[in-house]
Design an enzyme around this catalytic site. Structure first.
Site, short mmCIF file in Angstrom:
data_model
loop_
_atom_site.label_atom_id
_atom_site.label_comp_id
_atom_site.label_asym_id
_atom_site.label_seq_id
_atom_site.Cartn_x
_atom_site.Cartn_y
_atom_site.Cartn_z
N SER A 174 0.46 0.92 -0.59
CA SER A 174 -1.13 -0.01 0.12
C SER A 174 -1.51 -0.78 0.19
O SER A 174 -2.26 -0.56 1.03
CB SER A 174 -2.09 1.46 -0.86
N HIS A 184 -0.70 6.22 3.34
CA HIS A 184 1.59 6.46 3.02
C HIS A 184 0.88 7.88 2.58
O HIS A 184 0.99 8.81 2.05
CB HIS A 184 1.81 5.76 2.11
#
Lengths: 157, 581
Positions: free
Chosen positions: B181, B429
């Site tokens: 992240s 993601h």
């Protein structure tokens, strides 16, 4: 400021007579068979807020006393160490090792009397030692703690 | 042993010197750089070189004359290499730039950059929603639980789906096919790719995590070059990678205390999330700082209203308020997810019973930011879609997907009033997740596999209808979604929601390997699953799959087909005309 090194020097051997044990068991329900005050994670703080935590009166009154405490050994950095973190619940992640893992706030840092091998993070342990309270920065790791048990030993509970 | 390593290192250094192999130029090859944005230019020369032996040119000219900032040549950086730094560089003129770094007598190393201009500003505001880790199965499950599914048709649309433009976004970073992240958010906020654990920097070889080549974030850009306002809203700790990506420059996302300082430096007008301990001086019980800085005081001294609960938040933005800057910290750790706050009351809900919902946070943020006449950039993260997926706790992840949807609906309603706001919804993601059927308690047999219905035997799950806010009123039903994870440690699968608190699938064993958490191993159909991940992995991992982006509003038409994650920054910059001075 409380420093670990100074406290270490003042370490007291844990020798208690049978009579002391008996008296201790009679006068306090939270006093363990070894004459130690049993601490719990629920009993560390009296308030828990965004602006900080407040130590419980009992915790403050037990400063420098011999205490015992049940919890879980968080995954340490090294397999053998004299320093580990005691947590309320088993820690899945190792905040020392994983950059996105975070410590809970109510941890207790344990300084052992010698080095000891790691036990599984899933197994509960009981720690015995002398209680220290107040902000302290570990000189080796920079780890800041509020509550510590020093000169400690532990066993699987 | 040491002497053998030294000998090996010396041999490697000699071979590097002999071939001039190994200079690295930052920004890396194929970087796309917004005209006028700031970046640190760095060239590393391993091994140590004499300044007179190296030359660096940009389009054939001396680099420092092109970048118009002083150059700093470090003969021995970290004792390992020579390095040329030009910090805070900018390139105003759009076009192709060829950078060459040469060590005397050898072939140059060459990279090419594209410096891009932006068209006239189309959007006054940009709202960027990040569903952390939100994959297609999360979206589908949220739609099933929130809207219902009957005879193959949904009972309604999610706000995140009901958008005119859609793109597939590829998320890989500079170092690995699978991203985290930090570097994925960094691509959105800077337009530059980075590596796992890094924010707002290229990953050079510096030992100091705070001294890698920096690239400017969109928050810094709009603060430096315009009078636009900035908001950063999350339900994770505010120092966590996604919110930190708005303001931070570090190789190590865990530098939480430094990240708080970076928030203070950039001063987003609205900052909301959890994670107060890194704001408290180390003398305060509960602090996680290692110094005596009191950032609660510093932010309040800088004009921020400080709130700690939903009640205080509502009071701060009641009609007629004058709050221009707001700091909201609602939990010491991550804020609790929607399933715990609404139904199960687990996690830290007993300690923090009055945490706002993400919709409360977004409503308050829009209230403050929309009063700024030059527009704003607001980043909103629903962060636990990822965190609950990591711990194989899908019901919690889906409740926070529904919460994201509610927050997006609020933003779309705001945007619809004037059609001057670009709203983007994207994951940073993916996770390896899928829906493969249903677990049905009424199926014959006793094992988890007996209870799994697939194809026609899956039928439809029997969650109760959603309440007014789109959440099913219970997740404890007899026919549940079989939401599965493709990558996991040793664990016990209960095939049921974790009503006792967020799941902990695995714990570290005596030998340091992660093993199943026995707490999950005793339920009626609990089944041991042997992990398929390396044994040092305690939980599910991210997947390299592309993620879905949806968008609405001026500038949204840029999003279509497959794009790299850096293009999200570029298209926001285009919409806001950020290359204009």
């Amino acid at each position: 400021m409380i420093t670990f090194r100074e406290s270490s020097i003042g370490r007291r051997p844990l020798v208690l007579g049978a009579a002391t044990l008996l008296v201790a068991a009679l006068i306090s329900p939270v006093r363990s068979a070894r004459g130690e005050e049993a601490l719990t994670f629920d009993g560390l703080y009296k308030s828990f807020g965004v602006r900080g935590l407040e130590f419980s009166d009992r915790l403050l009154s037990l400063k420098d006393s011999i205490v015992s405490m049940k919890g879980y050994m968080a995954p340490p950095l090294k397999a053998e160490s004299h320093f580990f973190v005691l947590t309320r619940e088993p820690m899945a992640l190792c905040p020392f090792c994983q950059s996105d893992a975070e410590w809970p706030l109510d941890i207790v840092v344990i300084y052992l009397d010698g080095t000891a091998p790691l036990v599984s993070a899933g197994d509960p342990i009981t720690v015995h030692g002398r209680l220290q309270v107040g902000s302290w920065t570990d000189p080796e790791t920079g780890f800041v703690s509020q509550v510590r048990i020093v000169d400690a030993a532990f066993r699987r509970s | 042993m040491i002497s053998r390593i030294s000998a090996l290192a010396a041999a490697l250094m000699l071979s590097a010197a002999g071939t001039a192999f190994g200079q690295t130029i930052y920004p890396l090859d194929r970087a796309e750089i917004l005209a006028g944005s700031q970046f640190d230019f760095k060239v590393e020369f391993p091994p140590v070189q004499d300044a007179s032996a190296v030359s660096v040119t940009i389009n054939g000219q001396d680099a420092k004359s092109v970048l118009t900032q002083p150059a700093d040549f470090l003969p021995s950086e970290d004792g390992e290499r020579s390095a040329l730094w030009i910090r805070g560089a900018t390139l105003a003129k759009p076009g192709k730039y060829v950078v060459e770094a040469t060590v005397r007598g050898a072939e140059p190393v060459r990279v090419t950059w594209e410096v891009f201009a932006t068209p006239a500003r189309k959007a006054k505001n940009v709202i960027l929603f990040i569903g952390d880790g939100m994959s297609v199965a999360h979206r589908t499950a949220a739609r099933i639980l929130s809207k219902g599914l009957k005879e193959g048709r949904y009972g309604g649309e999610l706000a995140i789906d009901d958008m005119p433009y859609m793109a597939l976004v590829s998320t890989s970073g500079t170092d690995s096919v699978v991203t985290d992240s930090a570097n994925s958010m960094s691509a959105y906020t800077t337009g530059h790719k980075s590596c796992v654990n890094a924010l707002g920097v290229y990953c050079a070889h510096n030992k100091n995590t705070l001294d890698h080549p920096k690239v400017e974030t969109i928050a810094e850009l709009v603060k430096r070059r315009s009078d636009m306002a900035v908001g950063v809203v999350t339900n994770t700790e505010i120092e966590d990678a996604t919110p930190a990506g708005m303001v931070s420059h570090t190789r190590r996302r865990a530098d939480y205390n430094d990240i708080v300082g970076m928030f203070y430096q950039v001063q987003p007008d609205v900052i909301m999330g959890g994670g107060s301990p890194n704001f408290l001086p180390k003398s305060t019980p509960g602090s996680k700082r290692t110094d005596d800085k009191d950032f609660l005081k510093q932010f309040q001294d800088a004009g921020y209203s400080f709130v700690t609960s939903n009640t205080e938040l509502k009071a701060a933005v009641q009609p007629g308020h004058t709050a221009k800057k707001l700091l909201g910290l609602f939990n010491t750790g991550n804020m609790d997810g929607a399933l715990d706050r609404r139904l199960l009351k687990k996690g830290s809900v007993d300690k923090f019973p009055d945490q706002p919902d993400l919709t409360d946070q977004v409503g308050a943020a829009l209230d403050i930011l929309s009063k700024r006449d030059k527009g704003f950039v607001l980043m909103v993260e629903s962060g636990h879609i990822d965190k609950y997926s990591h711990v194989l706790d899908w019901e919690r992840a889906i409740f926070d997907t529904i919460m994201l949807d509610n927050a997006v609906k609020l933003a779309k309603d705001f945007a619809a009033k004037k059609n001057d706001t670009l709203v983007i919804v994207v994951a940073d993601h993916a996770h390896p997740v899928s829906i493969v059927g249903t677990y049905d308690d009424d199926r014959k047999g006793d094992t988890a596999r007996d209870k799994l219905g697939v194809y026609d035997e899956a039928k439809f799950p029997n969650y109760p209808p959603a309440d007014a806010e789109g959440y099913p009123t219970s997740v404890e039903v007899s026919r549940r979604l079989a939401f599965v994870f493709g990558a996991f440690p040793d664990h016990c699968d209960t095939i049921r929601p974790h009503t006792e608190g967020p799941n902990v699938p695995a714990v570290k064993g005596d030998d340091g390997k992660y093993i199943a958490n026995e707490k999950n191993c005793s339920g009626p159909q609990a089944v041991r699953r042997t992990g398929n991940l390396p044994t040092n992995q305690p939980q599910d991992v991210h997947a390299a799959d592309d993620v879905v982006l949806t968008a609405i509003g001026p500038g949204a038409e840029q999003f279509h087909g497959r794009i790299d994650n850096t293009r999200v920054f570029r298209y926001m910059a285009n919409a806001l005309g950020l290359a204009k001075p």
